[in-house]
Design a protein around this motif. Structure first.
Motif, PDB file in Angstrom:
ATOM      1  N   ASP A  36       0.800  -1.231   0.000  1.00 55.20           N
ATOM      2  CA  ASP A  36       0.000   0.000   0.000  1.00 55.20           C
ATOM      3  C   ASP A  36       0.830   1.278   0.000  1.00 55.20           C
ATOM      4  O   ASP A  36       0.591   2.183  -0.820  1.00 55.20           O
ATOM      5  N   PRO A  37       1.824   1.420   0.888  1.00 55.27           N
ATOM      6  CA  PRO A  37       2.567   2.694   0.880  1.00 55.27           C
ATOM      7  C   PRO A  37       3.302   2.925  -0.435  1.00 55.27           C
ATOM      8  O   PRO A  37       3.326   4.051  -0.951  1.00 55.27           O
ATOM      9  N   GLU A  38       3.891   1.870  -0.974  1.00 55.88           N
ATOM     10  CA  GLU A  38       4.657   2.006  -2.212  1.00 55.88           C
ATOM     11  C   GLU A  38       3.729   2.257  -3.403  1.00 55.88           C
ATOM     12  O   GLU A  38       4.058   3.037  -4.309  1.00 55.88           O
ATOM     13  N   TRP A  39       2.573   1.596  -3.418  1.00 57.63           N
ATOM     14  CA  TRP A  39       1.622   1.800  -4.510  1.00 57.63           C
ATOM     15  C   TRP A  39       1.204   3.264  -4.599  1.00 57.63           C
ATOM     16  O   TRP A  39       1.003   3.805  -5.686  1.00 57.63           O
ATOM     17  N   ASN A  40       1.074   3.897  -3.459  1.00 60.09           N
ATOM     18  CA  ASN A  40       0.660   5.295  -3.417  1.00 60.09           C
ATOM     19  C   ASN A  40       1.826   6.269  -3.583  1.00 60.09           C
ATOM     20  O   ASN A  40       1.596   7.488  -3.645  1.00 60.09           O
ATOM     21  N   ARG A  41       3.051   5.743  -3.663  1.00 56.60           N
ATOM     22  CA  ARG A  41       4.218   6.623  -3.757  1.00 56.60           C
ATOM     23  C   ARG A  41       5.005   6.439  -5.044  1.00 56.60           C
ATOM     24  O   ARG A  41       5.379   7.421  -5.688  1.00 56.60           O
ATOM     25  N   TRP A  42       5.272   5.192  -5.432  1.00 57.75           N
ATOM     26  CA  TRP A  42       6.096   4.947  -6.610  1.00 57.75           C
ATOM     27  C   TRP A  42       5.440   5.579  -7.839  1.00 57.75           C
ATOM     28  O   TRP A  42       4.231   5.473  -8.058  1.00 57.75           O
ATOM     29  N   TYR A  43       6.235   6.262  -8.620  1.00 61.00           N
ATOM     30  CA  TYR A  43       5.770   6.939  -9.836  1.00 61.00           C
ATOM     31  C   TYR A  43       4.581   7.862  -9.584  1.00 61.00           C
ATOM     32  O   TYR A  43       3.736   8.056 -10.439  1.00 61.00           O
ATOM     33  N   GLY A  44       4.527   8.413  -8.393  1.00 57.64           N
ATOM     34  CA  GLY A  44       3.522   9.423  -8.090  1.00 57.64           C
ATOM     35  C   GLY A  44       2.202   8.910  -7.581  1.00 57.64           C
ATOM     36  O   GLY A  44       1.371   9.697  -7.120  1.00 57.64           O
TER      37      GLY A  44
ATOM     38  N   TYR B  96      10.553  -0.369 -20.212  1.00 55.57           N
ATOM     39  CA  TYR B  96       9.370  -0.122 -19.397  1.00 55.57           C
ATOM     40  C   TYR B  96       9.592  -0.761 -18.031  1.00 55.57           C
ATOM     41  O   TYR B  96      10.299  -1.770 -17.915  1.00 55.57           O
ATOM     42  N   GLU B  97       8.969  -0.186 -17.036  1.00 57.90           N
ATOM     43  CA  GLU B  97       8.940  -0.823 -15.727  1.00 57.90           C
ATOM     44  C   GLU B  97       7.485  -1.109 -15.375  1.00 57.90           C
ATOM     45  O   GLU B  97       6.592  -0.303 -15.641  1.00 57.90           O
ATOM     46  N   VAL B  98       7.275  -2.281 -14.793  1.00 58.26           N
ATOM     47  CA  VAL B  98       5.947  -2.768 -14.449  1.00 58.26           C
ATOM     48  C   VAL B  98       5.770  -2.651 -12.942  1.00 58.26           C
ATOM     49  O   VAL B  98       6.651  -3.056 -12.176  1.00 58.26           O
ATOM     50  N   VAL B  99       4.651  -2.104 -12.508  1.00 57.94           N
ATOM     51  CA  VAL B  99       4.336  -2.028 -11.085  1.00 57.94           C
ATOM     52  C   VAL B  99       3.034  -2.781 -10.856  1.00 57.94           C
ATOM     53  O   VAL B  99       2.033  -2.541 -11.540  1.00 57.94           O
ATOM     54  N   LEU B 100       3.061  -3.711  -9.905  1.00 55.97           N
ATOM     55  CA  LEU B 100       1.884  -4.497  -9.557  1.00 55.97           C
ATOM     56  C   LEU B 100       1.382  -4.089  -8.181  1.00 55.97           C
ATOM     57  O   LEU B 100       2.177  -3.842  -7.261  1.00 55.97           O
ATOM     58  N   ASN B 101       0.075  -4.060  -8.025  1.00 58.80           N
ATOM     59  CA  ASN B 101      -0.563  -3.725  -6.758  1.00 58.80           C
ATOM     60  C   ASN B 101      -0.736  -4.993  -5.933  1.00 58.80           C
ATOM     61  O   ASN B 101      -1.517  -5.872  -6.296  1.00 58.80           O
ATOM     62  N   ALA B 102      -0.015  -5.083  -4.809  1.00 56.16           N
ATOM     63  CA  ALA B 102      -0.064  -6.296  -4.000  1.00 56.16           C
ATOM     64  C   ALA B 102      -1.416  -6.503  -3.327  1.00 56.16           C
ATOM     65  O   ALA B 102      -1.737  -7.620  -2.913  1.00 56.16           O
ATOM     66  N   LYS B 103      -2.231  -5.462  -3.238  1.00 51.50           N
ATOM     67  CA  LYS B 103      -3.505  -5.558  -2.530  1.00 51.50           C
ATOM     68  C   LYS B 103      -4.430  -6.571  -3.204  1.00 51.50           C
ATOM     69  O   LYS B 103      -4.808  -6.419  -4.362  1.00 51.50           O
ATOM     70  N   ASP B 104      -4.775  -7.618  -2.477  1.00 53.65           N
ATOM     71  CA  ASP B 104      -5.708  -8.635  -2.963  1.00 53.65           C
ATOM     72  C   ASP B 104      -5.250  -9.332  -4.238  1.00 53.65           C
ATOM     73  O   ASP B 104      -6.069  -9.908  -4.958  1.00 53.65           O
ATOM     74  N   LEU B 105      -3.950  -9.290  -4.539  1.00 56.90           N
ATOM     75  CA  LEU B 105      -3.463  -9.935  -5.758  1.00 56.90           C
ATOM     76  C   LEU B 105      -3.207 -11.405  -5.464  1.00 56.90           C
ATOM     77  O   LEU B 105      -2.116 -11.815  -5.090  1.00 56.90           O
ATOM     78  N   HIS B 106      -4.237 -12.193  -5.638  1.00 54.03           N
ATOM     79  CA  HIS B 106      -4.174 -13.617  -5.332  1.00 54.03           C
ATOM     80  C   HIS B 106      -3.364 -14.354  -6.394  1.00 54.03           C
ATOM     81  O   HIS B 106      -3.315 -13.953  -7.555  1.00 54.03           O
TER      82      HIS B 106
END
Length: 433
Positions: free
Chosen positions: A249-257, A276-286
Motif C-alpha cells: 500500500d505505501p509504495e503503490w501510493n508513492r512509486w511513480y507518483g 518499461y517498468e511494471v508495477v503491480l498492486n499487492a492488494k488482494d493480488l491472489h
C-alpha cells in the motif's frame, strides 16, 4: 506517450473468483578536496572546453563560479559512479556532507537498492549550470544531473533519470547536502525504498523487505509470462530484461507518483532506452490471477513503442492485445469478463465504436472489465480471421508506426477498415448474445 514518462494506468483486473479488485540518483558523504580535472560531458554545455574551468576569484562574475562548480561536481560524480559499479559504499558516500544525516541515509539506501538491482551502467552528467541558493546566510548550489543507467545487462541501451542535487562549497571543498524529490518522473522504487530483488533469465522482480516471501512465486510467474510477452515484441526484439516491482500500500501510493484509479491492478511506465517498468498492486493480488496479470503487463512492456502510446482511440487495440496474451490461448467462452461485456452491451452504455472504448478513471469495476473485454474480443476476431502474425503486424503498423487504422487495415490485412470494424463489433455482440 509524448512525454518520456507517463504514469497513467495500463491495466485493471476484474473481480475474479470473489476476490476484491486487484489489481533515480546518486551522490554522497564526507567532504572531498577537489583535485580532479574533468571536461564537462553535458550535451547542454556547448563545445567542450580546452581545459579545466578557471578557479573563481573575488569579484569574478557568477558564471565563472558556476562553470568551475559544474566541472568539479561532474568529476566527483564520475568518481562516485565508479565506486557504485565496483561495490564501494564508502566511495559512493564520499561526496556527501557527513554531518547531513538525511542525505547520508538516503545515499546508503540508494546504494543498497541499486546494487541489489545489479546496476551495470551509471553515467552521470551535470546538465546545466548550478543555481545559487541563499537562505539565512547559507549558500547552496542546486545542480541538475541526468544519469544514464542499466540493470543486469552490461551493454543495454541506457535509460535516463533526472535528479536534482544540492551542494555546499566551503573554500573549494564541495559536498552534497541533499537530493531533492523527483517530481517529474518519479520517484522510482530504487530512489525511495529499500528493495529485495531476484533476477531470472528474462526478468528482474523487486519488492520491499516485508513482502520478500512473494519473490520466488513472482519470479517464477514472471519468467513464464516473459516467454509469452516476447512473442509480441515491438520490432521483433524483446526487452533485455522485464523489470517488475511489487508494491504494498505505501509504495503503490508513492512509486511513480501514485494516484491511479481504484480499479488499477498494475501499470507500465516508459523509462527511456526502450525500457518499461511494471508495477503491480499487492492488494488482494491472489496467486490465481497473478499469471494472467503478468502476461498482460509484460506484453505491454514488449509491444509498446519506447516512448509509450497515448492515443485513446486505439486503447481497444493496445489493451486487447495485452488481454489476448493474458488469455494464453483459452477459448473465448472461458474469458472472464463476458458477463460484464454482456451487461455493457445490453445497457447501451457503449457506442458500438471501438475508438470509444477506453473507460473513464471513475468508471465502476464491472464497466472497466467490460471495456477491456471489448478490446480482447475485437483482437480475438482479428486473430481468428487473419492469424496471429498478421494481427500483430496490424497492431505494430498502428501503435508502433503511427499509421491510421484505415491505412493499416488496407496495407496489412487487405481489407477496408469500415467493413472490418463492423465485423469486429458484430463478433463482440455475437459472443455475448
Amino acid at each position: 506517450m509524448p512525454p518520456p514518462y507517463d504514469p497513467r494506468p495500463r491495466r485493471r483486473w476484474p473481480l475474479w473468483a470473489g476476490l476484491g479488485l486487484v489489481l533515480v540518483l546518486l551522490l554522497c558523504s564526507a567532504t572531498v578536496v577537489l583535485g580532479v580535472r574533468a571536461l564537462d560531458r553535458s550535451p547542454a554545455a556547448g563545445p567542450p572546453s580546452s581545459g579545466p574551468a578557471s578557479s573563481p576569484e573575488p569579484g569574478d562574475p557568477l558564471a565563472t563560479t558556476q562553470a568551475w562548480l559544474r566541472q568539479r561536481i561532474g568529476a566527483l560524480l564520475d568518481q562516485q559512479a565508479g565506486a557504485l559499479l565496483r561495490g564501494d559504499e564508502a566511495g559512493w558516500l564520499a561526496v556527501a556532507d557527513q554531518t547531513a544525516e538525511p542525505v547520508v541515509a538516503d545515499l546508503k539506501r540508494r546504494f543498497a537498492a541499486l546494487r541489489a538491482m545489479q546496476v551495470t551502467t551509471w553515467r552521470p552528467t551535470v546538465t546545466s549550470l548550478p543555481m545559487r541558493l541563499e537562505e539565512d546566510g547559507r549558500v547552496e548550489w542546486r545542480v541538475p544531473v541526468t544519469v544514464e543507467h542499466c540493470f543486469v545487462v552490461p551493454q543495454c541501451r541506457t535509460g535516463p533519470v533526472d535528479l536534482s542535487t544540492r551542494w555546499i562549497d566551503a573554500d573549494g571543498r564541495l559536498a552534497m547536502v541533499a537530493i531533492e524529490p523527483n517530481q517529474a518522473n518519479g520517484p522510482r522504487p530504487w530512489e525511495v525504498s529499500e528493495l529485495v530483488v531476484q533476477v531470472g533469465a528474462r526478468t528482474v522482480v523487486a519488492t520491499t523487505p516485508d513482502l520478500r516471501s512473494r519473490l520466488p512465486e513472482l519470479l517464477g510467474e514472471a519468467e513464464r509470462a516473459a516467454a509469452v510477452a516476447d512473442r509480441f515484441a515491438a520490432g521483433g526484439t524483446p526487452p533485455d530484461r522485464y523489470r517488475i516491482f511489487y508494491a504494498g500500500d505505501p509504495e503503490w501510493n508513492r512509486w511513480y507518483g501514485g494516484g491511479r484509479p481504484e480499479w488499477t491492478a498494475g501499470y507500465v511506465v516508459p523509462v527511456g532506452g526502450d525500457h518499461y517498468e511494471v508495477v503491480l498492486n499487492a492488494k488482494d493480488l491472489h496467486s490465481s490471477v497473478l499469471d494472467d496479470l503478468l502476461r498482460h503487463e509484460l506484453t505491454h512492456a514488449a509491444s509498446l513503442p519506447g516512448d509509450g502510446h497515448t492515443d485513446g482511440g486505439q486503447w481497444w487495440l493496445v489493451e486487447g492485445l495485452a488481454d489476448y496474451a493474458a488469455a494464453a490461448g483459452r477459448p473465448v467462452s472461458r474469458y472472464s469478463s463476458l458477463d460484464e461485456v454482456r451487461r455493457l452491451v445490453a445497457q447501451g452504455s457503449w457506442s458500438g465504436r471501438l475508438a470509444d472504448t477506453e473507460p473513464r478513471p471513475t468508471a465502476e469495476a464491472w464497466e472497466v472489465s467490460a471495456r477491456y473485454g471489448i478490446g480482447y474480443l475485437a483482437v480475438r476476431h482479428l486473430v481468428d480471421r487473419f492469424g496471429e502474425e498478421r494481427m500483430l503486424a496490424f497492431y505494430r503498423a498502428v501503435v508502433v508506426d503511427g499509421k491510421s487504422v484505415e491505412d493499416a487495415s488496407e496495407e496489412v490485412l487487405g481489407a477496408s477498415w469500415t467493413g472490418l470494424h463492423d465485423a469486429c463489433v458484430a463478433y463482440i455482440r455475437s459472443a455475448v448474445g
